[in-house]
Design a protein around this motif. Structure first.
Motif, PDB file in Angstrom:
ATOM      1  N   GLU A 149      61.969  89.056  22.660  1.00 29.83           N
ATOM      2  CA  GLU A 149      61.714  89.701  24.028  1.00 29.83           C
ATOM      3  C   GLU A 149      62.771  90.073  24.652  1.00 29.83           C
ATOM      4  N   ALA A 150      64.127  88.863  24.525  1.00 31.81           N
ATOM      5  CA  ALA A 150      65.445  89.329  25.009  1.00 31.81           C
ATOM      6  C   ALA A 150      65.966  90.615  24.348  1.00 31.81           C
TER       7      ALA A 150
ATOM      8  N   LYS B  27      67.043  94.295  26.407  1.00 30.69           N
ATOM      9  CA  LYS B  27      68.293  95.156  26.197  1.00 30.69           C
ATOM     10  C   LYS B  27      67.955  96.360  25.876  1.00 30.69           C
ATOM     11  N   LEU B  28      67.207  96.764  25.223  1.00 29.51           N
ATOM     12  CA  LEU B  28      66.773  98.257  24.944  1.00 29.51           C
ATOM     13  C   LEU B  28      66.242  98.739  26.250  1.00 29.51           C
TER      14      LEU B  28
ATOM     15  N   LEU C  28      68.882  99.366  28.520  1.00 27.22           N
ATOM     16  CA  LEU C  28      69.966 100.795  28.038  1.00 27.22           C
ATOM     17  C   LEU C  28      69.028 102.059  28.327  1.00 27.22           C
ATOM     18  N   TYR C  29      67.765 102.093  28.103  1.00 22.62           N
ATOM     19  CA  TYR C  29      66.904 103.077  28.157  1.00 22.62           C
ATOM     20  C   TYR C  29      67.161 103.594  29.701  1.00 22.62           C
ATOM     21  N   HIS C  30      66.932 102.537  30.551  1.00 22.80           N
ATOM     22  CA  HIS C  30      66.717 102.848  31.955  1.00 22.80           C
ATOM     23  C   HIS C  30      68.180 103.151  32.288  1.00 22.80           C
TER      24      HIS C  30
ATOM     25  N   LEU D 140      70.167  98.606  18.131  1.00 25.30           N
ATOM     26  CA  LEU D 140      69.296  98.652  17.013  1.00 25.30           C
ATOM     27  C   LEU D 140      69.522  98.158  15.847  1.00 25.30           C
ATOM     28  N   CYS D 141      70.584  98.581  15.200  1.00 18.29           N
ATOM     29  CA  CYS D 141      71.052  98.469  13.924  1.00 18.29           C
ATOM     30  C   CYS D 141      71.643  97.051  13.828  1.00 18.29           C
TER      31      CYS D 141
END
Length: 224
Positions: free
Chosen positions: A100-101, A105-106, A109-111, A136-137
């Motif tokens: 979930e953490a 984070k994703l 970054l999206y927002h 992601l990587c």
């Protein structure tokens, strides 16, 4: 500022200008002009230039300075194919372990990307897109995947600037955001097949830009 920090600053500044199309194929960069532009000594400029040359972003022109290293269509497609392999292989590793953490984070970054959607700064959009894919990587825990992907993405986006210039940025960052949203949603749904398909489509959407160029076959046969 420490010497290493100054070198990094100059490196990032030069690369940002390349992505922003400040320099074209005919531009010649010299140590003198960069020293004056960034108000630093010769050492960090020279070290930054050497690093850019080692990454094949710039090439030295004897008795003149440095210029952009041209990227062929074939090299762009080869880099894209490797990018596809790395990112999908990394997903095989991190998907079952996504926390979930990490999802948060994703989301953050999206927002962050949503906030700058209307900004017309190619480098800013490129940086956020790169950061998303590198994050992601990195979840795979394989530092070689992440390091290689970083270099590949520099090549891919430099290629976009080389062949399309300022027109490349029109609307492309919005498409990046749509793919990122769909991918995060698939993660929340714990649907790996869907997530893999979306990630592959995201990368292929970028590559299709070059596949559809009329001059591609001519350039390929010319050995560029």
């Amino acid at each position: 500022m420490e010497a290493s920090a100054k070198t990094e600053m100059v490196y990032q500044a030069i690369f940002a200008d390349i992505i922003r199309n400040v320099y074209d194929d005919n531009s010649i960069l010299t140590e003198k002009m960069l020293i004056e532009k960034y108000n630093v000594s010769r050492s960090p400029v020279r070290e930054a230039l050497l690093r850019l040359c080692s990454e094949e972003i710039l090439q030295s022109v004897p008795r003149m300075g440095y210029r952009l290293t041209p990227i062929s269509f074939k090299n762009l497609l080869d880099a894209g194919a490797l990018r596809m392999t790395i990112e999908l292989s990394a997903m095989d590793i991190y998907f079952p372990l996504l926390s979930e953490a990490e999802l948060e984070k994703l989301e953050m970054l999206y927002h962050e990307g949503e906030k700058i959607t209307e900004e017309h700064d190619t480098y800013l959009h490129w940086s956020l897109n790169k950061e998303f894919h590198l994050m992601l990587c990195s979840f795979s825990g394989n530092r070689y995947y992440t390091k290689t992907l970083d270099q590949i993405m520099k090549t891919c986006f430099r290629g976009a600037i080389q062949y399309y210039g300022e027109s490349w940025q029109q609307g492309l960052h919005k498409e990046d955001m749509r793919w990122h949203r769909r991918l995060i949603d698939a993660f929340h749904e714990k649907n790996k097949e869907k997530a893999s398909s979306i990630l592959a489509a995201d990368i292929d959407d970028y590559l299709s830009t070059f596949k559809n160029v009329k001059s591609f076959s001519q350039s390929l046969h010319a050995g560029l």
